[in-house]
Design an enzyme around this catalytic site. Structure first.
Site, PDB file in Angstrom:
ATOM      1  CD  GLN A  62      -3.148  -0.799   0.289  1.00  0.00           C
ATOM      2  OE1 GLN A  62      -3.134   0.152  -0.474  1.00  0.00           O
ATOM      3  NE2 GLN A  62      -4.176  -1.641   0.364  1.00  0.00           N
TER       4      GLN A  62
ATOM      5  CD  GLU B 213      -1.478 -12.537  -4.966  1.00  0.00           C
ATOM      6  OE1 GLU B 213      -1.660 -12.426  -6.192  1.00  0.00           O
ATOM      7  OE2 GLU B 213      -2.041 -11.811  -4.118  1.00  0.00           O
TER       8      GLU B 213
ATOM      9  CG  ASP C 164      -7.118  -5.593  -0.162  1.00  0.00           C
ATOM     10  OD1 ASP C 164      -7.786  -4.844  -0.903  1.00  0.00           O
ATOM     11  OD2 ASP C 164      -6.045  -5.226   0.365  1.00  0.00           O
TER      12      ASP C 164
ATOM     13  CB  CYS D 276      -8.950  -0.176  -4.283  1.00  0.00           C
ATOM     14  SG  CYS D 276      -8.758  -1.412  -5.570  1.00  0.00           S
TER      15      CYS D 276
ATOM     16  CE1 TYR E 285      -8.001 -11.392  -6.282  1.00  0.00           C
ATOM     17  CE2 TYR E 285      -9.564 -12.014  -4.562  1.00  0.00           C
ATOM     18  CZ  TYR E 285      -9.255 -11.865  -5.900  1.00  0.00           C
ATOM     19  OH  TYR E 285     -10.189 -12.201  -6.862  1.00  0.00           O
TER      20      TYR E 285
END
Length: 458
Positions: free
Chosen positions: A291, A341, A389, A416, A320
């Site tokens: 991030q 992932e 996420d 997001c 994720y």
């Protein structure tokens, strides 16, 4: 007024007065002529402005403010047009309180319109105390302008570079590093990339900074592998920037809009920098997802962890999972964490990060989550909590169906993109999982982007 062939109310280069009625999802003001909308940068609801029409389509036009008759109380007067034109900080003409309210309203609108959740509460946006100078990563294009190597940013919807030294939203040390690096590259006659002629070599400079560690990584993205006197260039960079602990070359031979190439060469120091997040230390490589706003990432993840109401007996799936930041942040509070992932390098990083932090109750696997979910079901792994996420495109229907089969008590959804978030909440709702409330978190002040988190209960 001259009409065009489609009989539109305005044509290119017309000058018109409009009252700004609303904002688009990306923060442009909306004014109308005979119900025909014009989208206008640097305009705020309530303002009356004179606009020059820049472009028309069948359904809307784009315009530029020429002058204001009235200004909004939410306006910031000290506006840098380059930050708006390039999209670096397209909302910085608005007070921060107005930005937070705008983002809250954007989330509330799509949750209602796309998700159909008329009664779902959207809390006030969690903002920053200091909503500038927050980005720990910069991806800066390099081009030749007037026979000089320049750093900057492209004008929106173009490949025209606007030279910039103060990027406003980047941590100050990153801007300072760019200013220090530029004369070194010029001194060693490094050729900036020329997109039109497919000549030159240096395409982008990427800088990552550890928010708490202050370590700097410099990534030189080049078209060719060979860079003349690269060893001397690295030595010169480290002499002026002692916080640099990693210099990487990324070789990007293709002509596309992707920033990094597929081949990476360590030129100096480590292949990673380290930084802390919620008490854990992470190794961050050139291609790691991490991030960009550390302060707000901690707020976002803590919100998700608190809302999960974790118990020592819980089993948690971190879908994720990336380099493991969310799963490792909560691992010490639960019995077991499983991460999945699709990117193998990210899973390798997650495993390293678990070792660095002496966290042993985690398992990370490479693969598509829906495939791994079925494997875990066969192994009778039964999670209490699933955390998702996803990237901006949201979740696939197959992922949602596979996650529902896990029969977790709660699904924590971090998003997001409010539109795909609302779409996915509706799909979960149809399958028996209901959201409690939505908490927006402002990860990207001065821009139109917003992150959200909610808890879906079975």
């Amino acid at each position: 007024m001259t009409k065009n062939k489609r009989d539109l109310p305005v044509v290119k280069n017309d000058k018109v007065w409009v009252v700004i009625e609303d904002l688009t999802h990306d923060g442009r003001g909306v004014g109308k002529v005979d119900y025909y909308p014009i989208f206008i940068e640097n305009a705020i609801p309530g303002e009356e402005v004179e606009v020059r029409v820049l472009k028309t389509t069948k359904k809307f036009a784009y315009g530029k403010v020429l002058q204001w008759k009235t200004k909004s109380e939410n306006r910031v007067d000290d506006v840098e047009s380059d930050w708006i034109r390039t999209g670096i900080a397209p909302l910085h003409h608005m007070t921060y309180e107005a930005q937070l309210a705008f983002k809250h309203d954007q989330v509330a609108k799509v949750v209602n319109r796309i998700g159909g959740f008329e009664a779902l509460e959207v809390k006030e946006t969690k903002g920053m105390e200091n909503p500038s100078k927050y980005r720990n990563k910069a991806q800066i294009p390099v081009r030749k302008i007037n026979d000089r190597l320049e750093f900057g940013f492209f004008r929106r919807n173009s490949h025209d570079l606007v030279p910039i030294e103060d990027f406003y939203i980047q941590e100050p040390e990153i801007d300072e590093a760019l200013i220090a690096i530029k004369p070194i590259l010029e001194r060693f006659n490094v050729k900036p990339y020329d997109e039109a002629n497919q000549s030159g070599n240096l395409k982008n400079v990427v800088i990552r900074k550890g928010h708490y560690s202050n370590q700097l990584m410099i990534v030189l993205v080049t078209k060719k592998k060979k860079v003349f006197k690269i060893g001397e260039i690295c030595k010169a960079i480290v002499e002026v920037l002692p916080n640099v602990t990693s210099i990487i070359q990324s070789i990007h031979t293709e002509n596309n809009n992707v920033i990094l190439g597929k081949e990476f060469v360590r030129l100096y120091g480590n292949e990673f920098i380290e930084d802390d997040l919620l008490g854990n230390t992470y190794q961050i490589s050139a291609k790691s997802f991490y991030q960009v706003n550390t302060v707000q990432a901690e707020k976002l993840y803590q919100e998700a962890i608190d809302r999960a109401d974790l118990k020592a007996t819980d089993i948690v799936i971190d879908a994720y999972c990336g380099i493991g930041t969310i799963g490792l942040s909560l691992a010490k509070q639960v019995k077991k964490v499983y991460g999945v992932e699709v990117v193998e390098d990210a899973i390798n990083d997650a495993k390293k990060n678990a070792e660095i932090n002496n966290i042993e109750n985690v398992d990370f696997e490479v693969g598509k989550a829906e495939v791994i979910f079925n494997k875990w079901l066969d192994e009778e792994i039964k999670p209490n909590v699933i955390i998702v996420d996803p990237p901006r495109k949201g979740l696939s229907e197959s992922f949602i169906e596979a996650s529902v089969k896990m029969e977790a008590e709660k699904i924590i959804y971090i998003s997001c993109d409010p539109a795909t978030f609302a779409r996915d909440l509706k799909l979960y709702s149809d399958l028996g999982y209901q959201p409690d409330y939505v908490q927006p978190v402002d990860m990207f002040p001065q821009t139109s982007h917003i992150e959200c988190v909610t808890v879906l209960s079975r």
